[in-house]
Design an enzyme around this catalytic site. Structure first.
Site, short mmCIF file in Angstrom:
data_model
loop_
_atom_site.label_atom_id
_atom_site.label_comp_id
_atom_site.label_asym_id
_atom_site.label_seq_id
_atom_site.Cartn_x
_atom_site.Cartn_y
_atom_site.Cartn_z
N CYS A 9 0.80 -1.23 0.00
CA CYS A 9 0.00 0.00 0.00
C CYS A 9 0.83 1.27 0.00
CB CYS A 9 -0.97 0.00 1.18
SG CYS A 9 -0.15 -0.05 2.80
N HIS A 142 11.49 0.33 -19.32
CA HIS A 142 10.92 0.70 -18.04
C HIS A 142 11.85 1.65 -17.29
CE1 HIS A 142 8.25 -2.82 -18.66
NE2 HIS A 142 7.42 -2.15 -17.88
N HIS A 143 11.35 2.20 -16.20
CA HIS A 143 12.10 3.12 -15.36
C HIS A 143 13.30 2.43 -14.70
CE1 HIS A 143 10.17 1.13 -11.89
NE2 HIS A 143 9.09 1.13 -12.65
N LYS A 146 12.99 -0.42 -11.72
CA LYS A 146 12.37 -1.73 -11.89
C LYS A 146 13.40 -2.83 -11.62
CE LYS A 146 9.50 -4.45 -15.06
NZ LYS A 146 8.48 -4.71 -14.01
#
Length: 255
Positions: A9, A142-143, A146
């Site tokens: 979360c 991707h960034h 990752k």
């Protein structure tokens, strides 16, 4: 009211999902699971799912592959459906996920974007038509934060192509030690990591004097969060154990 527990979360995707669920009138996040137990939204956060004594209808997991088996144990004990959005699982972990799906409903997808999952259908069609006459190359970007490479999405796309080809394809991730011409039955998969790239996947069918390229670009993480929330709503209504994926969600939308 659909009650969701959100694993991971306090991560980037966790925050996006929290914002999206917060805009819904028919669902709420009742608990978060994260190694960082700081309360950053209007629900309690637990380091261990078993500390949560409330009730939830479904779990969304956007944490880390190392947390999956503990979440599966919680879901088995409470018979709670789970939406696994985390990637980078080992072969053994994937086997454990499949085994768990015999006991309770499990959703897993390497990419939660509806667009990517529709793209897979286009790739199967293309591969079945183009067959042996075209070389297949996949490039994913991707960034720089990752962890896994190639991405779970790139492997999903490769599997979609391979399923429709008339030969057994070999996945090739690194050619720098290969001093030879490209064999015909390869699927090349290349990974690029840099900056803040959210996600870009290109599949090229390279034939004689022409290239057919099919591409998907995610401009924000929201596309993945929306898919995860849609999957959670779908899974909350699943009473039968089994392995589900985004094709089931898309089919439900079509009915």
């Amino acid at each position: 009211m659909l009650k969701i527990a959100l694993s991971g979360c306090n991560g980037r995707m966790g925050h996006v999902i929290t914002d999206i669920v917060g805009q819904k009138k028919d669902m709420e996040i009742v608990a978060g699971f994260d190694i960082n137990t700081e309360k950053q939204a209007d629900f309690p956060v637990y380091a261990d799912p078993f500390e949560f004594k409330g009730e939830c209808d479904v779990i969304i997991d956007f944490s880390n592959a190392s947390s999956t088996e503990h979440l599966l144990a919680y879901c088995e004990q409470h018979h709670t459906p789970i939406v696994i959005c985390t990637t980078g699982h080992s072969a053994e972990q994937l086997q454990n996920i499949r085994a768990a799906s015999a006991k309770f409903p499990v959703f897993r997808s390497g990419n939660m974007s509806i667009g990517i999952n529709l793209l897979m259908d286009l790739l199967r069609k293309s591969a079945s038509v183009l067959g042996e006459n075209y070389d297949v190359e996949i490039i994913e970007k991707h960034h720089n934060q990752k962890l896994d490479a190639p991405s779970g999405t790139a492997l999903m796309l490769a599997d979609a192509v391979a399923d429709a080809l008339p030969y057994d394809a070999e996945y090739v991730y690194d050619r720098h030690e290969r001093r030879e011409k490209r064999p015909a039955h390869e699927i090349g998969i290349s990974a690029i990591r840099g900056g803040t790239i959210v996600g870009e996947h290109s599949v090229m069918f390279c034939g004689r004097d022409e290239i057919i390229e099919i591409k998907h670009t995610a401009l924000s993480r929201e596309v993945f969060a929306v898919g995860a929330v849609d999957a959670a709503a779908f899974m909350a209504g699943c009473t039968q154990p089994g392995m589900y994926d985004m094709s089931d969600v898309i089919a439900a939308h079509g009915n």
